[in-house]
Write a protein that holds these residues in place. Structure first.
Motif, mmCIF file in Angstrom:
data_model
loop_
_atom_site.group_PDB
_atom_site.id
_atom_site.type_symbol
_atom_site.label_atom_id
_atom_site.label_comp_id
_atom_site.label_asym_id
_atom_site.label_seq_id
_atom_site.Cartn_x
_atom_site.Cartn_y
_atom_site.Cartn_z
ATOM 1 N N ASP A 35 0.845 -1.192 0.000
ATOM 2 C CA ASP A 35 0.000 0.000 0.000
ATOM 3 C C ASP A 35 0.889 1.255 0.000
ATOM 4 O O ASP A 35 1.746 1.406 0.859
ATOM 5 N N HIS A 36 0.665 2.135 -0.973
ATOM 6 C CA HIS A 36 1.484 3.347 -1.064
ATOM 7 C C HIS A 36 0.730 4.432 -1.822
ATOM 8 O O HIS A 36 -0.272 4.150 -2.484
ATOM 9 N N ASN A 37 1.225 5.644 -1.736
ATOM 10 C CA ASN A 37 0.760 6.719 -2.595
ATOM 11 C C ASN A 37 1.893 7.064 -3.544
ATOM 12 O O ASN A 37 3.054 7.031 -3.134
ATOM 13 N N ASP A 38 1.571 7.418 -4.787
ATOM 14 C CA ASP A 38 2.631 7.859 -5.687
ATOM 15 C C ASP A 38 3.019 9.279 -5.283
ATOM 16 O O ASP A 38 2.190 10.047 -4.813
ATOM 17 N N LEU A 39 4.287 9.619 -5.485
ATOM 18 C CA LEU A 39 4.707 10.895 -4.894
ATOM 19 C C LEU A 39 4.877 12.044 -5.866
ATOM 20 O O LEU A 39 5.088 13.175 -5.463
ATOM 21 N N GLY A 99 -4.314 5.789 -1.882
ATOM 22 C CA GLY A 99 -3.484 4.623 -1.602
ATOM 23 C C GLY A 99 -3.840 3.457 -2.525
ATOM 24 O O GLY A 99 -5.011 3.235 -2.834
ATOM 25 N N HIS A 100 -2.826 2.744 -2.965
ATOM 26 C CA HIS A 100 -3.053 1.582 -3.824
ATOM 27 C C HIS A 100 -1.960 0.555 -3.596
ATOM 28 O O HIS A 100 -0.939 0.845 -2.976
ATOM 29 N N ARG A 101 -2.201 -0.658 -4.083
ATOM 30 C CA ARG A 101 -1.257 -1.754 -3.861
ATOM 31 C C ARG A 101 -1.416 -2.756 -5.003
ATOM 32 O O ARG A 101 -2.372 -2.663 -5.785
HETATM 33 NI NI NI Z 1 1.825 3.426 -7.375
#
Ligand code: NI
Ligand code: OGA
Length: 349
Positions: A221-225, A278-280
């Protein structure tokens, strides 16, 4: 014994060794993922003339998707199908080469321009858990400066990638202008604010078939920056999931579509109106999966903060201004965790 990424991408017989197994509460819980809802699919051929009363139907759809989902898919985007197929084919071939071919790019040094690496998370009491994937990252523009750094095997890699990068460059300009208009701003505003000499890089993610997708993750799980991401995924294999109202939603690969997602800088520039979500990526038991993300990121010296035209008494600034260099320092400070980077720049009210 720690399993190397070579063994992964080579499709040698696999068992899930402990360094891939997530703590129980961090596992993907695949049975809970919503099958019903989906992110919007937007046809870029939709009517796109502002009529003086408000934004065009196309711009309205995009701004609604940016507010509600932070994610959408686009069709009729102008990038030829054959070119997308070709780039997926050369990247797949790269991951299927003998491991020695990729070993030259393997590094943990994030300042390297061209690199192969593995995602991981760190958990208390367990340490590092490696994700079930392998990632190849390199710049996509300006072509003449980076092409010589790219693989010569497969032999078509450089040529096909350069052609793909040109087409995606055009698409980025169009998307930035549509999103800018979606905020009620001048069409060039967003691109101008992301600034001169943006950092443009790509990440190809290869997810080998996985013996037990319930125990591990392809990408945490992350956000693109950066500002926005253009993702191309192979057809016929799912893996990407996004958060919507606290639940995970699968992004089904739509033929000839790109997945577009807003990244953190767009959320900050829009003062929170448009969402970086958030996506994974989860893994698949039977089939390997490949995705190719193209990123558009401010350079270190660019100052980011809510755009002044979006600020008034009712909409006070939600974030402080910062240089993108500061943002990246905060990003690296949170290494190994579920990062919450933009939260560190929120203004308290
Ligand atoms: Ni991403
Ligand atoms: C990424 C990403 C998802 C995927 O590269 O940032 O979120 O589907 N990829 O591979």
């Amino acid at each position: 014994m720690e399993m190397t990424p070579y063994q992964l991408a080579n499709n040698t017989p696999l068992t899930l060794s402990p360094n891939f197994i997530l703590p129980e509460e961090k596992r993907p819980n695949l049975s809970e993922v919503l099958p019903s809802d989906s992110i919007p699919i937007i046809d870029l051929n939709d009517h796109d003339i502002d009529d003086g009363q408000g934004p065009s139907p196309l711009v309205s759809k995009i701004s609604q998707a940016c507010e509600e989902y932070g994610f959408f898919q686009i069709i009729n985007h102008g990038v030829p199908r054959e070119l997308c197929q070709k780039v997926l084919a050369v990247v797949t071939e790269f991951f299927q080469l003998p491991p020695e071919e990729r070993a030259q790019y393997l590094t943990k040094d994030h300042s390297k321009q061209v690199k192969v690496f593995n995602y991981y998370q760190k958990y208390e009491g367990i340490g590092k858990v490696t994700m079930w994937s392998e990632t190849f990252s390199h710049p996509w523009h300006p072509t003449e400066d980076f092409t010589y750094l790219l693989p010569t095997n497969p032999p078509q890699y450089r040529e096909v990638f350069a052609e793909y990068a040109r087409a995606i460059g055009v698409l980025f300009d169009r998307l930035l202008s549509l999103i800018s208009r979606g905020l009620g701003l001048d069409k060039d505003c967003l691109k101008r604010r992301i600034g001169e000499k943006p950092g443009l890089h790509t990440q190809a993610n290869y997810y080998p078939a996985c013996p037990d997708p319930e125990l591990t993750m392809g990408m945490p799980d992350h956000n693109d920056l950066g500002s926005i991401t253009v993702l191309l995924q192979v057809e016929g294999v799912t893996g990407l999931q996004v958060i919507k109202d606290g639940k995970w939603l699968t992004v089904d690969p739509v033929p000839d579509a790109f997945v577009i997602n807003l990244a953190d800088q767009t959320q900050v520039l829009s003062n929170g109106k448009f969402k970086s979500v958030g996506h994974r990526a989860v893994t698949n038991k039977l089939l390997p999966r490949l995705s190719l993300g193209m990123f558009y990121t401010p350079n270190d010296d660019t100052v980011i903060g809510p755009i002044e035209d979006l600020i008034d008494e009712e909409h006070p600034p939600k974030y402080r201004r910062y240089s993108f260099k500061e943002y990246m320092e905060e990003f690296y400070r949170q290494e190994g965790k579920r990062r919450r980077v933009k939260e560190a720049f929120e203004l308290q009210r």
